[in-house]
Structure formats: structure tokens, C-alpha cells
Scaffold this motif. Structure first.
Motif, mmCIF file in Angstrom:
data_model
loop_
_atom_site.group_PDB
_atom_site.id
_atom_site.type_symbol
_atom_site.label_atom_id
_atom_site.label_comp_id
_atom_site.label_asym_id
_atom_site.label_seq_id
_atom_site.Cartn_x
_atom_site.Cartn_y
_atom_site.Cartn_z
ATOM 1 N N PRO A 11 20.581 9.480 9.978
ATOM 2 C CA PRO A 11 19.495 10.447 9.838
ATOM 3 C C PRO A 11 18.188 9.914 10.413
ATOM 4 C CG PRO A 11 20.002 9.431 7.733
ATOM 5 C CD PRO A 11 21.041 8.954 8.709
ATOM 6 N N ALA A 12 17.368 10.838 10.907
ATOM 7 C CA ALA A 12 16.033 10.460 11.367
ATOM 8 C C ALA A 12 15.211 10.115 10.128
ATOM 9 C CB ALA A 12 15.401 11.601 12.135
ATOM 10 N N VAL A 13 14.615 8.943 10.133
ATOM 11 C CA VAL A 13 13.877 8.439 8.970
ATOM 12 C C VAL A 13 12.409 8.266 9.333
ATOM 13 C CG1 VAL A 13 13.645 6.458 7.402
ATOM 14 C CG2 VAL A 13 15.911 7.350 7.976
ATOM 15 N N LEU A 14 11.553 8.534 8.350
ATOM 16 C CA LEU A 14 10.116 8.383 8.504
ATOM 17 C C LEU A 14 9.580 7.456 7.426
ATOM 18 C CD1 LEU A 14 9.164 12.181 8.725
ATOM 19 C CD2 LEU A 14 9.426 10.602 10.650
ATOM 20 N N THR A 15 8.515 6.753 7.744
ATOM 21 C CA THR A 15 7.704 6.125 6.714
ATOM 22 C C THR A 15 6.461 6.997 6.601
ATOM 23 O OG1 THR A 15 6.601 4.639 8.278
ATOM 24 C CG2 THR A 15 8.543 3.787 7.137
ATOM 25 N N VAL A 16 6.035 7.245 5.385
ATOM 26 C CA VAL A 16 4.895 8.127 5.140
ATOM 27 C C VAL A 16 3.906 7.363 4.270
ATOM 28 C CG1 VAL A 16 4.140 10.333 4.167
ATOM 29 C CG2 VAL A 16 6.376 10.170 5.306
ATOM 30 N N THR A 60 -17.178 2.849 1.468
ATOM 31 C CA THR A 60 -16.245 1.741 1.267
ATOM 32 C C THR A 60 -15.636 1.941 -0.118
ATOM 33 O OG1 THR A 60 -17.597 0.263 2.609
ATOM 34 C CG2 THR A 60 -15.998 -0.774 1.136
ATOM 35 N N ALA A 61 -14.297 1.863 -0.179
ATOM 36 C CA ALA A 61 -13.632 2.094 -1.462
ATOM 37 C C ALA A 61 -12.406 1.197 -1.585
ATOM 38 C CB ALA A 61 -13.210 3.552 -1.580
ATOM 39 N N GLU A 62 -12.091 0.854 -2.813
ATOM 40 C CA GLU A 62 -10.858 0.135 -3.102
ATOM 41 C C GLU A 62 -9.768 1.188 -3.334
ATOM 42 O OE1 GLU A 62 -10.333 -3.685 -5.614
ATOM 43 O OE2 GLU A 62 -10.067 -2.001 -6.991
ATOM 44 N N GLU A 63 -8.660 1.038 -2.607
ATOM 45 C CA GLU A 63 -7.560 1.989 -2.718
ATOM 46 C C GLU A 63 -6.229 1.250 -2.778
ATOM 47 O OE1 GLU A 63 -8.635 6.033 -0.586
ATOM 48 O OE2 GLU A 63 -8.545 4.403 0.876
ATOM 49 N N TRP A 64 -5.217 1.953 -3.237
ATOM 50 C CA TRP A 64 -3.849 1.440 -3.254
ATOM 51 C C TRP A 64 -3.058 2.267 -2.266
ATOM 52 C CZ3 TRP A 64 -7.256 0.726 -6.889
ATOM 53 C CH2 TRP A 64 -7.212 -0.443 -7.637
ATOM 54 N N GLN A 65 -2.275 1.590 -1.436
ATOM 55 C CA GLN A 65 -1.433 2.274 -0.461
ATOM 56 C C GLN A 65 -0.057 2.521 -1.055
ATOM 57 O OE1 GLN A 65 -1.397 -0.345 2.966
ATOM 58 N NE2 GLN A 65 -3.043 0.809 3.910
ATOM 59 N N VAL A 66 0.497 3.684 -0.734
ATOM 60 C CA VAL A 66 1.872 3.996 -1.095
ATOM 61 C C VAL A 66 2.604 4.298 0.201
ATOM 62 C CG1 VAL A 66 3.419 5.416 -2.489
ATOM 63 C CG2 VAL A 66 1.049 5.031 -3.250
ATOM 64 N N LEU A 67 3.693 3.559 0.444
ATOM 65 C CA LEU A 67 4.501 3.749 1.641
ATOM 66 C C LEU A 67 5.854 4.298 1.215
ATOM 67 C CD1 LEU A 67 4.642 3.383 4.714
ATOM 68 C CD2 LEU A 67 5.639 1.129 4.281
ATOM 69 N N PHE A 68 6.109 5.534 1.571
ATOM 70 C CA PHE A 68 7.349 6.214 1.221
ATOM 71 C C PHE A 68 8.345 6.112 2.374
ATOM 72 C CE2 PHE A 68 3.792 8.508 -0.681
ATOM 73 C CZ PHE A 68 4.183 8.665 -2.001
ATOM 74 N N LYS A 69 9.629 6.064 2.053
ATOM 75 C CA LYS A 69 10.684 6.160 3.060
ATOM 76 C C LYS A 69 11.421 7.460 2.791
ATOM 77 C CE LYS A 69 9.707 1.741 3.210
ATOM 78 N NZ LYS A 69 9.451 0.967 2.047
ATOM 79 N N THR A 70 11.495 8.323 3.796
ATOM 80 C CA THR A 70 12.141 9.625 3.621
ATOM 81 C C THR A 70 12.860 10.033 4.897
ATOM 82 O OG1 THR A 70 11.805 11.861 2.768
ATOM 83 C CG2 THR A 70 10.169 11.059 4.350
#
Length: 116
Positions: A11-16, A60-70
Motif C-alpha cells: 500500500p501507498a504509505v504516508l507520514t503525516v 515562538t512557542a513550545e510544541e509537541w510533534q506527532v508523526l502518524f503513519k497511515t
């Protein structure tokens, strides 16, 4: 005539990628997407410092990254899931195609994002 064997279809996979302003919100987005089967997995990264222009000012801000695999087939559902649960007016949602990867892993992503 000699035939060249073809690789198995995966399947074609993406990271989001998205970001949010707290670890709890990031984990909730990640867990919710996996529970809804719109992502096979999601990784929450430690705080990052984001610098961006917003409403005419440099922020400028502190953030959390979320990396999804779908799977590519489930991208629209994942985007809708993120938008419905995100509290930013304009959340970062960026999809990048996976151009190569372990066939076993890519097949797993496809299985885990198949609607139940």
C-alpha cells in the motif's frame, strides 16, 4: 521472452505531521488516531521550539510533534480526525509520501489502517 519478476504490491504509505501545545494533547491525538484506525501508529516527539509568523507577528512557542503513519487511502479520514480534535484554528497537517520502506512494515500499516 524473459519476464522480469514484479515486486509485491504494497500500500501507498504516508507520514503525516502535526503539532500541538502540550504533551497530553499530542498523546490524545496519537491514541485517538490509532484507536480509530486512521493511523497504524503515531510517535510523539519531545518539545520542539516553533518560530512562525502569525497574524503579523513573529511568534515562538513550545510544541509537541506527532508523526502518524497511515495509508494513502486513509489520509482524508486522518486529516478529518485531526481537525475535529485539534484546538488550533489552523493546525499544521503535512503529509509526506514514503517512497521506500520495508515491505513487511508497509503492509502492516495497510492492515492496521483498514476500516473495521
Amino acid at each position: 521472452m524473459t519476464r522480469t519478476p514484479t515486486a509485491p504490491t504494497v500500500p501507498a504509505v504516508l507520514t503525516v505531521l502535526t503539532t500541538t501545545d502540550s504533551a497530553a494533547k499530542a498523546e490524545a491525538l496519537a491514541r485517538g488516531a490509532v484507536e480509530a484506525r486512521v493511523a497504524a501508529c503515531a510517535q510523539v516527539s519531545a518539545p520542539v521550539t516553533s518560530v512562525y509568523r502569525w497574524q503579523g507577528a513573529i511568534e515562538t512557542a513550545e510544541e509537541w510533534q506527532v508523526l502518524f503513519k497511515t495509508s494513502q487511502a486513509r489520509y482524508a479520514a486522518l486529516e478529518a480526525h485531526i481537525r475535529a480534535r485539534h484546538d488550533y484554528g489552523t493546525p499544521e497537517i503535512i503529509a509526506t509520501p514514503v517512497v521506500r520502506g520495508s515491505a513487511d512494515y508497509l503492509e502492516w500499516v495497510g492492515r492496521e489502517t483498514t476500516e473495521a
